[in-house]
Motif scaffolding. Structure first.
Motif, PDB file in Angstrom:
ATOM      1  N   GLY A  82      -3.280  -6.126   0.548  1.00  0.00           N
ATOM      2  CA  GLY A  82      -2.880  -4.730   0.472  1.00  0.00           C
ATOM      3  C   GLY A  82      -3.281  -4.086  -0.840  1.00  0.00           C
ATOM      4  O   GLY A  82      -3.718  -2.925  -0.869  1.00  0.00           O
ATOM      5  N   MET A  92       0.830  -1.212   0.000  1.00  0.00           N
ATOM      6  CA  MET A  92       0.000   0.000   0.000  1.00  0.00           C
ATOM      7  C   MET A  92       0.865   1.263   0.000  1.00  0.00           C
ATOM      8  O   MET A  92       0.549   2.245  -0.684  1.00  0.00           O
ATOM      9  N   LEU A 104       2.492   1.736  -3.549  1.00  0.00           N
ATOM     10  CA  LEU A 104       1.460   2.104  -4.517  1.00  0.00           C
ATOM     11  C   LEU A 104       1.074   3.572  -4.369  1.00  0.00           C
ATOM     12  O   LEU A 104       0.918   4.296  -5.364  1.00  0.00           O
ATOM     13  N   ALA A 105       0.921   4.023  -3.122  1.00  0.00           N
ATOM     14  CA  ALA A 105       0.547   5.416  -2.876  1.00  0.00           C
ATOM     15  C   ALA A 105       1.666   6.375  -3.261  1.00  0.00           C
ATOM     16  O   ALA A 105       1.421   7.416  -3.889  1.00  0.00           O
ATOM     17  N   PHE A 111      -9.848   1.711  -1.150  1.00  0.00           N
ATOM     18  CA  PHE A 111      -9.726   2.990  -0.447  1.00  0.00           C
ATOM     19  C   PHE A 111      -9.705   4.151  -1.444  1.00  0.00           C
ATOM     20  O   PHE A 111     -10.255   5.225  -1.170  1.00  0.00           O
ATOM     21  N   ALA A 112      -9.070   3.930  -2.594  1.00  0.00           N
ATOM     22  CA  ALA A 112      -9.006   4.987  -3.610  1.00  0.00           C
ATOM     23  C   ALA A 112     -10.380   5.308  -4.181  1.00  0.00           C
ATOM     24  O   ALA A 112     -10.590   6.416  -4.703  1.00  0.00           O
ATOM     25  N   THR A 157      -7.088  -3.568  -0.699  1.00  0.00           N
ATOM     26  CA  THR A 157      -7.393  -2.497   0.248  1.00  0.00           C
ATOM     27  C   THR A 157      -7.066  -1.133  -0.336  1.00  0.00           C
ATOM     28  O   THR A 157      -7.867  -0.191  -0.230  1.00  0.00           O
ATOM     29  N   TYR A 158      -5.919  -1.014  -0.966  1.00  0.00           N
ATOM     30  CA  TYR A 158      -5.532   0.264  -1.580  1.00  0.00           C
ATOM     31  C   TYR A 158      -6.515   0.653  -2.691  1.00  0.00           C
ATOM     32  O   TYR A 158      -6.944   1.813  -2.776  1.00  0.00           O
ATOM     33  N   SER A 159      -6.867  -0.309  -3.544  1.00  0.00           N
ATOM     34  CA  SER A 159      -7.777  -0.025  -4.659  1.00  0.00           C
ATOM     35  C   SER A 159      -9.144   0.415  -4.158  1.00  0.00           C
ATOM     36  O   SER A 159      -9.753   1.354  -4.692  1.00  0.00           O
TER      37      SER A 159
END
Length: 382
Positions: free
Chosen positions: A325, A140, A143-144, A332-333, A328-330
């Motif tokens: 992760g 994460m 990626l961010a 959250f975006a 979760t990141y995708s």
């Protein structure tokens, strides 16, 4: 999921958009919920999960083709936008909470059931967080960071915006590839390392077969589930294609999109796929990479076939926390930002309250009830 992604490339002329159709986190969540309810009704072991999942996909596909053939796509316009936004938010939050056990390496903590119960179980077992969490949070973080860097460079050099957007799309395979490499160096020829990995995956189309037709009793179970499932699929697909049409400047036919989604679900199970829906994240990545036609689906399908036959041994070393992760990141975006929520509250407090109630219902109960509550409340109070 890969098998479901492959079938889109075979449906080149059934859709006008370059949206991506595949087995998404939401469709997987819906499939698991339906299988669980069918198992509760019929008894454990009476129907295999594979049979129930394939029957659900084919039945939903037939219903979607029928709706599209009858030109009923205009019915999508009666569903309030606030209801679809609440459903999308509830789905993202539900998926994020469901990924927490794998993200933190909490063994023995189930991600099934109400999201509030899952979150409670996770909080009670926080003292058992394992080394898996390092992979999840590292994925994460990188990626961010790469996304922020590419956005800054695209703003600084507008003439090269497409290049930096393309580089940004590559961060997903690069980060996952690095985690697989590190995992392989640790595990080598055995899977006894300090963290959990995906494990061996069957290569190719070994599970391809014609699905077993549901009997009368199984159809009875499915009929109680189909209306909500089809409604969610229709709403998701309509929201996706309208977003892609606005971004890329073309018109879409909702009825034709329903036919395309229906055929994807009908022809997916014979090659081992299950319920498919429109994917916002994959469609956005395709658009950022420069895709402007359905041919992108053909190239993606060819890449999937290559992966199925050549890379399954590599994917076996994928850390489960890294996948968690990534999901979760995708998700959250895709969540609405606090500023947007505050602006909506200033414009219409009533709509905001309906949105909150719909999201809460989706987390406490099921996603379909999130859509029901939002739609009915909006109709009654309008």
């Amino acid at each position: 999921m890969l098998l479901s992604r492959y079938i889109q490339g075979c449906l080149l002329f059934t859709t006008k958009s370059n949206s991506t159709v595949k087995a998404t986190g939401v469709s997987s969540l819906l499939t698991v919920d339906v299988i669980s309810r069918i198992t509760d009704k019929a008894g454990l072991g009476y129907y295999t999960p594979e049979r129930a999942a394939q029957a659900l996909a084919v039945s939903a596909g037939l219903a979607l083709v029928a709706l599209g053939a009858l030109r009923l796509g205009w019915l999508l316009q009666i569903i309030p936008k606030s209801a679809t936004e609440a459903y999308a938010t509830a789905a993202c939050l539900k998926l994020i909470i469901g990924q927490l056990p794998a993200l933190l390496g909490l063994q023995g903590v189930s991600n099934q059931g109400s999201s509030f119960f899952v979150l409670g179980h996770v909080l009670r077992h926080l003292g058992e967080v394992s080394v898996d969490a390092v992979f999840g949070f590292a994925v994460m973080f990188f990626l961010a960071i790469i996304a922020l860097l590419c956005t800054a460079l695209a703003t600084r050099y507008p003439a090269q915006r497409r290049l930096w957007n393309f580089v940004s799309t590559l961060r997903f395979p690069i980060v996952i590839g690095m985690s697989i490499l590190i995992s392989w160096l640790i595990h080598r020829e055995n899977y006894g390392g300090p963290f959990q990995v995906v494990g061996l995956i069957e290569p190719g189309f070994l599970r391809a077969h014609f699905p077993t037709l549901p009997d009368a009793e199984e159809m009875g179970y499915l009929c109680t589930e189909l209306p909500a499932i089809v409604l969610l699929m229709v709403v998701s697909q309509a929201a996706l294609v309208q977003k892609m049409a606005t971004t890329n400047g073309y018109a879409v036919n909702n009825s034709q999109e329903l036919v395309a989604l229906g055929f994807a679900n009908i022809f997916g199970p014979p090659i081992g796929g299950y319920l498919t829906m429109g994917s916002f994240s994959s469609s956005t990545i395709l658009s950022m990479a420069g895709s402007r036609s359905q041919l992108a689906g053909v190239f993606a399908a060819l890449m999937v076939v290559m992966a199925l036959y050549l890379l399954m041994g590599v994917f076996a070393y994928t850390p489960l926390a890294s996948l968690a992760g990534l999901v979760t990141y995708s998700m959250f975006a895709n969540l609405p930002r606090p500023k947007a929520l505050y602006n909506n509250w200033q414009l219409s407090p009533l709509d905001s309250l309906i949105w909150i109630a719909s999201v809460a219902m989706g987390l406490v109960y099921t996603l379909e009830w999130s859509l029901y509550i939002g739609t009915i409340a909006k109709w009654l109070l309008s």
